[in-house]
Design a protein around this motif. Structure first.
Motif, short mmCIF file in Angstrom:
data_model
loop_
_atom_site.label_atom_id
_atom_site.label_comp_id
_atom_site.label_asym_id
_atom_site.label_seq_id
_atom_site.Cartn_x
_atom_site.Cartn_y
_atom_site.Cartn_z
N SER A 86 28.87 -7.92 31.10
CA SER A 86 29.48 -9.32 30.46
C SER A 86 29.57 -9.16 29.24
CB SER A 86 29.18 -10.71 31.41
OG SER A 86 27.24 -10.68 31.19
N SER A 87 28.25 -8.90 29.05
CA SER A 87 28.53 -8.72 27.41
C SER A 87 28.29 -7.13 26.73
CB SER A 87 26.60 -8.63 26.81
OG SER A 87 26.03 -7.65 27.78
N ASP B 66 23.81 -8.22 35.86
CA ASP B 66 24.99 -8.78 35.01
C ASP B 66 25.12 -8.95 33.32
OD1 ASP B 66 25.66 -9.18 37.81
OD2 ASP B 66 25.05 -10.95 38.53
N ASP B 67 24.34 -9.80 33.04
CA ASP B 67 23.84 -9.67 31.56
C ASP B 67 24.67 -8.43 30.42
OD1 ASP B 67 23.04 -12.10 31.82
OD2 ASP B 67 21.44 -11.60 31.56
#
Length: 383
Positions: free
Chosen positions: A295-296, A291-292
């Protein structure tokens, strides 16, 4: 290493077609050192080719010779056409190039003896052809610990690394001493320093600003801009020599350190937000999730630089551990950074690869917590 430098330069002076080869997926230092050597060989009037299979570090794309990197070995074959003029006295030779059909046609006018058979039969019997394969006079490997790390090149030419004189440049104590001439210095902080020694031993005038910039980039990446514990007085001396030869330090710093993408900064922030310490293991650790990455808007390619940034911000000599789950698979991967002797001891039990002072590995876990505990237990046992 003085005698080895003399032997290496003698082989270089005698060779024309020189292969400079790195291991698959070369480190920044290995590729920068190879690029600097490639530039110098060109300056010497040689015909070098630089082969680096796998993924080449994108951070070095600003170096001009980066565009000359090959992933496959190139050999220039020759077609030799021989005509026996005793059997077929030649009056004239003409040729025609047909660009449209990519054809090159030779025409021979012969003057056969009066008692000879037809002229076309004379020419057919007097002409022979031979395909002469391209040759490599010398192989120089940069950063390969053993010949198995050059397996991609071996697959293209099975006998090349055994039948051709080979100079091995390395600073890894586990080098297997393959090849005929060994330029091995385990106390050297970078491969670029060893390449510089080779150049200054016999031909310092060939150290162009372009070559000097490539070698300085290798030293800077290997020593983390001279802040790593690996940095030695020889590193500073080598850098001063390269700066005297007009190495562009500002361009190197701009591309390697100042240019950080927004996705990288976002991923770095997420990793810093989870940073914890385990003083009993001399370790700081963190992780990033799939997810990091989403999202980034970053990717697994950014992870090594995140580790660099964390290490630069801590500067206390601790091991740095970052675990992550790639976007395409849930199997946990990790990077351990700092303390090269410690990393060498951990390479085998973790089944990892040591590259650029980082031990890159994967574990049989699909959850971060389980992988973390596994690494903690292993560190407590091994260190």
């Amino acid at each position: 290493m003085k005698d080895s430098l003399i032997q290496a330069n003698k082989l270089i002076s005698q060779a024309t077609n020189i292969l400079v080869a790195t291991p698959k997926n070369p480190s920044n230092d290995a590729l920068a050192a190879a690029l600097g050597l490639y530039d110098v060989l060109n300056e010497l009037g040689k015909k070098p080719q630089l082969v680096a299979t796998g993924a080449s570090p994108e951070a070095l794309q600003f170096l001009p010779s980066f565009q000359n990197i090959q992933t496959t070995l190139r050999t220039t074959a020759q077609l030799k056409i021989t005509l026996d003029t005793k059997r077929a006295p030649v009056q004239s030779v003409t040729y025609d190039i047909d660009d449209k059909n990519n054809l090159l046609t030779f025409s021979l006018e012969v003057d056969p003896p009066t008692d000879a058979p037809r002229s076309d039969e004379i020419v057919a019997n007097a002409v022979s052809t031979e395909l002469i394969p391209g040759t490599i006079d010398l192989v120089i490997t940069v950063g390969a610990n053993n010949i198995e790390q050059l397996s991609d090149i071996q697959a293209q030419n099975k006998r090349l690394l055994y039948d051709t004189p080979l100079i091995s440049i390395d600073n890894n104590p586990n080098n297997t001493q393959f090849g005929q001439v060994h330029l091995h210095k385990i106390t050297s902080a970078s491969l670029a320093e060893i390449v510089l020694s080779l150049i200054t031993e016999s031909a310092p005038q060939t150290l162009t600003p372009q070559a000097a910039t490539a070698l300085l980039a290798g030293i800077i990446t290997s020593t983390r801009n001279f802040e790593s514990a690996r940095t030695t007085p020889d590193s500073f001396h080598a850098a001063s020599v390269l700066l005297e030869h007009k190495a562009d330090q500002q361009t190197i710093i701009k591309h390697l350190y100042r240019t950080k993408s927004l996705p990288l900064l976002k991923l770095w922030g997420r990793a810093l937000g989870r940073l914890e310490a385990k003083p009993e293991l001399g370790l700081v650790h963190t992780f990033v999730t799939p997810d990091d990455f989403i999202s980034s808007e970053s990717s697994s390619k950014d992870v090594p630089q995140v580790v660099d940034e964390i290490a630069n911000s801590i500067k206390n000599g601790n091991l740095v551990l970052l675990l992550w789950q790639p976007e395409t698979t849930r199997r946990v991967r990790g990077i351990l950074y700092n303390g090269e002797e410690q990393l060498r001891r951990l390479a085998k039990p973790l089944g990892g690869v040591l590259k650029n002072q980082k031990l890159v590995f994967r574990v049989q876990f699909r959850d971060i917590q389980g992988a973390q505990q596994h690494i903690f237990d292993l560190l407590a046992k091994e260190l």
